[in-house]
Enzyme design. Structure first.
Site, PDB file in Angstrom:
ATOM      1  N   HIS A 100       0.740  -1.289  -0.173  1.00 30.70           N
ATOM      2  CA  HIS A 100       0.061  -0.003   0.148  1.00 30.70           C
ATOM      3  C   HIS A 100       0.779   1.158  -0.063  1.00 30.70           C
ATOM      4  O   HIS A 100       0.190   2.321  -0.044  1.00 30.70           O
ATOM      5  CB  HIS A 100      -0.903  -0.017   1.265  1.00 30.70           C
ATOM      6  CG  HIS A 100      -1.652  -1.251   1.415  1.00 30.70           C
ATOM      7  ND1 HIS A 100      -1.406  -2.237   2.110  1.00 30.70           N
ATOM      8  CD2 HIS A 100      -3.105  -1.621   0.845  1.00 30.70           C
ATOM      9  CE1 HIS A 100      -2.368  -3.112   2.066  1.00 30.70           C
ATOM     10  NE2 HIS A 100      -3.258  -2.770   1.158  1.00 30.70           N
ATOM     11  N   ASP A 201      34.797 -31.963  12.834  1.00 30.46           N
ATOM     12  CA  ASP A 201      34.780 -33.239  12.287  1.00 30.46           C
ATOM     13  C   ASP A 201      35.923 -33.186  11.280  1.00 30.46           C
ATOM     14  O   ASP A 201      35.678 -33.276   9.992  1.00 30.46           O
ATOM     15  CB  ASP A 201      33.215 -33.637  11.553  1.00 30.46           C
ATOM     16  CG  ASP A 201      33.181 -35.088  11.432  1.00 30.46           C
ATOM     17  OD1 ASP A 201      34.236 -35.610  11.140  1.00 30.46           O
ATOM     18  OD2 ASP A 201      31.904 -35.672  11.642  1.00 30.46           O
ATOM     19  N   HIS A 204      35.519 -37.287   9.370  1.00 26.94           N
ATOM     20  CA  HIS A 204      35.026 -37.750   7.716  1.00 26.94           C
ATOM     21  C   HIS A 204      35.633 -37.240   6.583  1.00 26.94           C
ATOM     22  O   HIS A 204      35.437 -37.878   5.449  1.00 26.94           O
ATOM     23  CB  HIS A 204      33.577 -37.273   7.756  1.00 26.94           C
ATOM     24  CG  HIS A 204      33.645 -35.760   7.409  1.00 26.94           C
ATOM     25  ND1 HIS A 204      34.246 -34.600   7.948  1.00 26.94           N
ATOM     26  CD2 HIS A 204      33.062 -35.212   6.136  1.00 26.94           C
ATOM     27  CE1 HIS A 204      34.002 -33.447   7.379  1.00 26.94           C
ATOM     28  NE2 HIS A 204      33.163 -33.650   6.267  1.00 26.94           N
ATOM     29  N   HIS A 209      35.086 -37.281   1.881  1.00 24.87           N
ATOM     30  CA  HIS A 209      35.498 -36.903   0.692  1.00 24.87           C
ATOM     31  C   HIS A 209      36.911 -37.652  -0.072  1.00 24.87           C
ATOM     32  O   HIS A 209      37.748 -36.800  -0.558  1.00 24.87           O
ATOM     33  CB  HIS A 209      36.270 -35.527   1.260  1.00 24.87           C
ATOM     34  CG  HIS A 209      35.176 -34.546   1.973  1.00 24.87           C
ATOM     35  ND1 HIS A 209      33.912 -34.079   1.276  1.00 24.87           N
ATOM     36  CD2 HIS A 209      34.903 -34.254   3.175  1.00 24.87           C
ATOM     37  CE1 HIS A 209      33.424 -33.357   1.976  1.00 24.87           C
ATOM     38  NE2 HIS A 209      33.601 -33.442   3.273  1.00 24.87           N
ATOM     39  N   ASP A 358      29.153 -33.972   0.884  1.00 23.59           N
ATOM     40  CA  ASP A 358      28.529 -33.802   2.563  1.00 23.59           C
ATOM     41  C   ASP A 358      27.218 -34.037   2.570  1.00 23.59           C
ATOM     42  O   ASP A 358      26.456 -34.537   3.609  1.00 23.59           O
ATOM     43  CB  ASP A 358      29.060 -32.594   3.316  1.00 23.59           C
ATOM     44  CG  ASP A 358      30.435 -32.383   3.756  1.00 23.59           C
ATOM     45  OD1 ASP A 358      31.053 -33.390   4.042  1.00 23.59           O
ATOM     46  OD2 ASP A 358      31.020 -31.392   3.510  1.00 23.59           O
TER      47      ASP A 358
HETATM   48  O1  UNU Z   1      34.197 -30.219   6.554  1.00 22.77           O
HETATM   49  C1  UNU Z   1      35.047 -30.154   7.351  1.00 22.77           C
HETATM   50  N1  UNU Z   1      34.429 -30.161   8.290  1.00 22.77           N
HETATM   51  C2  UNU Z   1      36.358 -29.632   7.334  1.00 22.77           C
HETATM   52  C3  UNU Z   1      36.872 -29.544   5.960  1.00 22.77           C
HETATM   53  C4  UNU Z   1      37.142 -29.993   8.301  1.00 22.77           C
HETATM   54  C5  UNU Z   1      38.487 -29.681   8.167  1.00 22.77           C
HETATM   55  C6  UNU Z   1      39.104 -29.451   6.986  1.00 22.77           C
HETATM   56  C7  UNU Z   1      38.356 -29.211   6.022  1.00 22.77           C
HETATM   57 FE    FE Z   2      32.793 -32.399   4.799  1.00 25.56          FE
END
Ligand code: UNU
Ligand code: FE
Ligand code: FES
Length: 443
Positions: A100, A201, A204, A209, A358
């Protein structure tokens, strides 16, 4: 809710990723009271410059004021609630609602109403209909945060011990800038799943990766397929009072960048390291040349070395909007900055291959607890329990290994504390008991 988080044993209930009631409590107790990232000062340098941002599910306008300060407002018209500013960023002296035509000044005040005299007969209280202002806005080294709670502790106190670590990348070589506007994407996960991943983390990386590591020939490449465990002394994890935490991988600053970019980064860093050692000492200089992955409670993550800043914006228990900025030291040479920017959007950007690695994990961990039985499971963050300690030379509680879950435990320790906290008035900034709580954890 009492068995949601078990700090003593390093366990969390899987229901925390799915429970709609808990989600509402999080919006009230966490997003309603914690400092939330808005933008970087450099995105809005001049009077009238603005960006839109999210604080929880609330959309806000962040506006540079005439006096140089920054204010933030709900981007919601006080007439019938339509969005006041539909544009992501720009420069305006007035914000005119599309519905408005009520218009607001840069300071949020209701400046004009079409046909005010004729239609309202002078009976509308304009002062009472300014844009709803975010109670507090403050900056840490150019990073702007907002807080809806007028009684909240200061941003400086809230960051607390983690400032010692942030300074390594936010301040050491003269400051960083965000290269925006941010890329945006939707992930079908709970907002905490990626936040906890980034808080600590390193486990992982070699597995999730594996292909990306092999393809990029980055400095992390030897971890591909879990071929090797980072040796003793290769890293550490840090937990702090307000849930902010990080992981350090020593001496591998360029992180996931390709071999080519990594080489350029190392050469550039080498020209600055002596000066940084002189100013900050050898330990911080070593961190400067390391890779830091971390999260600031509740939902900001960064990778120093990989040049990424991410906000995990909650959109219901099972959906997250990710905003990704490339981030570089201001004094980085232009050609390297370009390499960093391009490389980042191919690795941890919206379409990046590391990001894609991820996302399936984030989604499955977040969506499986829709199952009635799966919801009752406890998630395990016990790695490294019993080895957490305090050290003279660096603040926080330290887990002394490259791979461990100390900062997960620190993140959820505070998550539990703030959910139970009646108000910031009841909070004791000087209480050091949290350290012992983490150190005494025992499976
Ligand atoms: O994705 C992650 N959490 C990460 C990537 C951690 C450490 C190095 C690169
Ligand atoms: Fe990651
Ligand atoms: Fe960690 Fe499955 S091995 S979630």
């Amino acid at each position: 809710m009492d068995d949601l988080i078990d700090t003593k044993r390093g366990l969390q209930s899987a229901s925390m990723f799915i429970d709609p009631h808990l989600y509402e409590v999080e919006m009230e107790k966490i997003f309603g009271r914690c400092w939330l990232f808005l933008t970087h000062e450099s995105a809005i340098p001049n009077y009238g410059d603005f960006v839109t941002a999210k604080m929880g599910e609330d959309e806000v306008l962040v506006v540079r004021q005439e006096d140089g300060t920054v204010k933030a407002f709900l981007n919601v018209c006080r007439h019938r609630g339509a969005r006041v500013c539909p544009v992501e960023a720009g420069n305006r002296r007035a914000f005119v609602c599309n519905y408005h035509g009520w218009s607001y000044a840069a300071d949020g005040s209701l400046a004009a109403i079409p046909f005010e005299k004729e239609l309202y007969g002078g009976k509308i209280d304009r002062c009472a209909h300014g844009l709803k202002e975010v109670a507090k806005v403050d900056s840490y080294r150019g990073f702007l945060f907002g807080n809806f709670d007028p009684g909240a502790i200061s941003l400086e106190d809230y960051l607390g011990d983690v400032r010692w670590y942030l300074d390594i990348w936010m301040e050491a070589s003269g400051g960083v800038e965000l290269i925006g506007p941010p890329a945006r994407s939707i992930v079908h996960c709970n907002w905490k799943a990626p936040t906890e991943n980034f808080v600590g983390d390193a486990y992982h990386i070699g597995w999730t990766h594996a292909s990306s590591l092999a393809a990029s020939r980055s400095m992390f490449a030897p971890m591909s397929g879990n071929q090797m465990l980072p040796p003793a002394g290769a890293g550490a994890q840090i937990a702090t009072r307000f849930g902010h935490g990080l992981g350090i991988l020593y001496d591998v600053h360029p992180g996931v960048h390709t071999a080519q970019t990594a080489e350029k980064m190392l050469a550039w860093q080498a020209t600055k390291k002596d000066k940084i050692a002189e100013k900050y000492g050898e330990l911080k200089a070593r961190f400067y040349g390391s890779h830091l992955n971390g999260s600031l409670f509740p939902n900001v993550s960064y990778l120093w070395g990989t040049n990424t800043l991410k906000i995990w914006q909650p959109r219901g228990p099972s959906e997250t909007e990710v905003w990704t900025w490339a981030m570089a030291e201001k004094d980085t040479p232009e050609d390297l900055k370009r390499d960093i920017y391009n490389g980042l959007h191919g690795s941890f950007g919206t379409a990046g291959y590391w990001e894609a690695d991820d996302n399936d994990n984030m989604e499955s961990a977040s969506l499986l607890p829709t199952g009635w039985q799966s919801r009752k499971l406890r998630l395990n963050a016990q790695m490294g329990i019993g080895n957490d300690t305090v050290m003279d030379e660096m603040p926080g509680v330290i887990g002394q290994a490259a791979i461990g879950e100390t900062s997960y435990r620190g993140y959820y320790r505070f998550y539990d504390e703030i959910l139970k906290l009646p108000s910031w008035d009841a909070f004791d900034l000087n209480d050091e008991g949290w350290k012992q709580q983490l150190i005494d954890a025992d499976r």
